[in-house]
Design an enzyme around this catalytic site. Structure first.
Site, PDB file in Angstrom:
ATOM      1  N   VAL A 200      36.546  46.982  41.621  1.00  0.00           N
ATOM      2  CA  VAL A 200      36.165  45.540  42.128  1.00  0.00           C
ATOM      3  C   VAL A 200      35.401  45.454  43.497  1.00  0.00           C
ATOM      4  CG1 VAL A 200      37.486  43.260  42.461  1.00  0.00           C
ATOM      5  CG2 VAL A 200      38.051  44.448  40.641  1.00  0.00           C
TER       6      VAL A 200
ATOM      7  N   LYS B  29      46.145  40.448  40.982  1.00  0.00           N
ATOM      8  CA  LYS B  29      47.356  39.821  40.295  1.00  0.00           C
ATOM      9  C   LYS B  29      48.717  40.068  40.530  1.00  0.00           C
ATOM     10  CE  LYS B  29      46.030  42.673  36.390  1.00  0.00           C
ATOM     11  NZ  LYS B  29      44.654  43.158  37.124  1.00  0.00           N
TER      12      LYS B  29
ATOM     13  N   GLU C  47      40.867  33.180  42.325  1.00  0.00           N
ATOM     14  CA  GLU C  47      40.337  33.131  40.965  1.00  0.00           C
ATOM     15  C   GLU C  47      40.443  34.395  40.202  1.00  0.00           C
ATOM     16  OE1 GLU C  47      39.563  31.261  37.806  1.00  0.00           O
ATOM     17  OE2 GLU C  47      39.065  29.876  39.515  1.00  0.00           O
TER      18      GLU C  47
ATOM     19  N   VAL D 176      43.063  36.106  37.467  1.00  0.00           N
ATOM     20  CA  VAL D 176      43.459  35.964  36.191  1.00  0.00           C
ATOM     21  C   VAL D 176      42.289  35.543  35.670  1.00  0.00           C
ATOM     22  CG1 VAL D 176      44.519  34.349  34.564  1.00  0.00           C
ATOM     23  CG2 VAL D 176      45.817  34.774  36.789  1.00  0.00           C
TER      24      VAL D 176
ATOM     25  N   ILE E 227      36.321  34.651  34.311  1.00  0.00           N
ATOM     26  CA  ILE E 227      36.534  33.346  33.426  1.00  0.00           C
ATOM     27  C   ILE E 227      37.149  32.300  34.507  1.00  0.00           C
ATOM     28  CG2 ILE E 227      37.874  32.234  31.852  1.00  0.00           C
ATOM     29  CD1 ILE E 227      38.210  34.879  30.263  1.00  0.00           C
TER      30      ILE E 227
ATOM     31  N   LYS F 205      49.782  37.570  34.945  1.00  0.00           N
ATOM     32  CA  LYS F 205      48.872  36.486  34.945  1.00  0.00           C
ATOM     33  C   LYS F 205      49.557  35.004  34.499  1.00  0.00           C
ATOM     34  CE  LYS F 205      45.130  40.073  33.894  1.00  0.00           C
ATOM     35  NZ  LYS F 205      44.344  40.510  32.823  1.00  0.00           N
TER      36      LYS F 205
ATOM     37  N   GLY G 136      36.257  43.910  34.316  1.00  0.00           N
ATOM     38  CA  GLY G 136      35.197  44.492  34.578  1.00  0.00           C
ATOM     39  C   GLY G 136      34.627  44.286  36.080  1.00  0.00           C
TER      40      GLY G 136
END
Length: 411
Positions: free
Chosen positions: A12, A100, A124, A127, A131, A200, A298
């Site tokens: 990430v 998370k 954001e 979770v 999306i 989540k 991802g």
């Protein structure tokens, strides 16, 4: 010019650095200011990185630099991430994170800390990866009383279940394929045992219902016990099996929350979400059902969500008031045994069908090809979960083995 730092240069973190660099001009236009990366914190060396001059192994370099206004935490885990994030907030720096585990464990505390310092703690990306779900919950859907949230929150388990449903794979074979494709870790426990989905749904429940829901208080069952037989029985009931995290507004101010496999009707919006995709259904009193769909993890999708939060921090005038929930002592989760449920049950033993009808009343028998003598599967009528458990205990005492017990949900 706004200076930022990234803590952690794994999947990430490296994605955040890449996207900040590649899309700098468009990000600046949306933020209203240029955003420059000043530090990347990691204990490892990256001699081939084009950003070698930005790397540091000292957290203090970030903490003590007054130019750094925003810090993106992508380290994972609770410690040292929690200590670093808290110190940054106390030093007047906004923090965004994809972590998370951190948000599920310490969200209320860190939100309060951010409010005290008039900065922001945004998450954001914690979770649903790319999306958008956190921002819609506290902004776009702010007019609604949220009654329920339910979703497919883990791409690894959804990939495995898709292979079991569509290709008839056994669980072990599907898990191996997920690992070969890079969808599952070498140790997949957090995914397949439901812990990832639990964290989540705790974050979503905390935000939707206003008080911190801790993972340790949420009943969680993974998918490791599911079999091809259960998949075929689900099909005979007009359903597919999905791992569902769900939370709803209960009585007396309590929240019902759970993670478990479930029979989901094939006509459901969640039933058609396959492979590594996630889907989250939010049930509002004004909007009705709204479904958010996309890649739940991802490198670049998650980086996109992190950078969206960075942009919000740049634009925000102080703490974003709508993103908050209160601390709880952990007594805010309702006992699931008092909740109504319809359950798929698979039994084995002499006279299983007769004894099941005696115990549960008007049951709906299910069939599958190759059902062996002595095996019996059915759907219960709607009953309290505690009563279902008591009935199964009674059947065990009469020599009947429970092979599977899976909830049937309507979404």
């Amino acid at each position: 010019m706004v200076y930022a730092a990234v803590m952690g240069h794994g999947v990430v973190g490296s994605g955040v650095v890449e996207v900040l660099d590649k899309n700098a001009a468009s990000i600046a236009k949306k933020a209203g200011e240029d955003i420059a990366l000043k530090y990347i914190l990691d204990i490892r060396d990256f001699p081939d990185s084009p950003h070698t001059d930005l790397f540091t192994k000292r957290f203090e370099d970030i903490l003590e630099d007054p130019d750094v206004r925003i810090v993106a935490e992508a380290m994972g885990g609770v410690e040292p991430a929690y200590s670093y994030v808290r110190q940054c907030l106390e030093a007047g720096k906004s923090v965004v994170t994809s972590n998370k585990e951190l948000v599920a464990a310490k969200g209320a505390e860190l939100l309060a800390c951010a409010k005290k310092g008039d900065v922001n703690f945004l998450f954001e990306a914690s979770v649903g990866g790319g999306i958008p779900i956190i921002r819609p919950l506290h902004q776009c859907l702010a007019a609604n009383e949220i009654g329920e949230i339910a979703g497919i929150l883990n791409g690894t388990t959804n990939f495995i279940l898709t292979k079991m449903i569509k290709e008839g794979m056994a669980f072990d074979s599907a898990l191996t394929l997920a690992q070969e494709n890079g969808y599952a870790e070498a140790d997949p426990t957090a995914d397949v045992e439901g812990h990832d989905a639990c964290r989540k749904i705790c974050i979503l429940a905390s935000l939707a219902f206003g008080s911190h829901v801790y993972p340790k208080n949420v009943p969680t069952t993974g998918i490791t016990a599911l079999t091809a037989e259960d998949v075929r029985y689900a099909s005979s009931a007009g359903c597919v099996i999905k791992l569902i995290g769900r939370a709803s507004r209960g009585e007396n101010g309590k929240v019902f929350a759970m993670v478990s496999p479930a029979f989901v009707p094939s006509a459901s919006q969640l039933a058609g979400i396959d492979d590594v995709f996630n889907g989250i259904l939010v049930r509002g009193d004004a909007t009705g059902d709204v479904v958010f769909y996309g890649r739940g993890a991802g490198k670049l999708p998650t980086a996109s969500a992190v950078i969206g939060d960075i942009v919000d921090c740049v634009k925000a005038k102080g703490t974003i008031a709508s993103l908050h929930w209160s601390h709880s002592e952990g007594n805010n989760v309702a006992d699931y045994r008092g909740c109504p449920a319809v359950m798929y049950i698979r039994l084995r033993g002499k006279d299983a069908a007769v004894l099941a009808a005696e115990a549960f009343g008007r049951i709906k028998p299910l069939e599958r090809d190759g059902r062996p003598t002595g095996e019996f599967a059915f759907l219960t009528p709607e009953m309290r979960e505690g009563d279902i458990e008591e009935n199964l205990d009674g059947l065990r005492q009469r020599g009947i083995e429970t092979l599977a017990a899976i909830r049937r949900l309507d979404y």
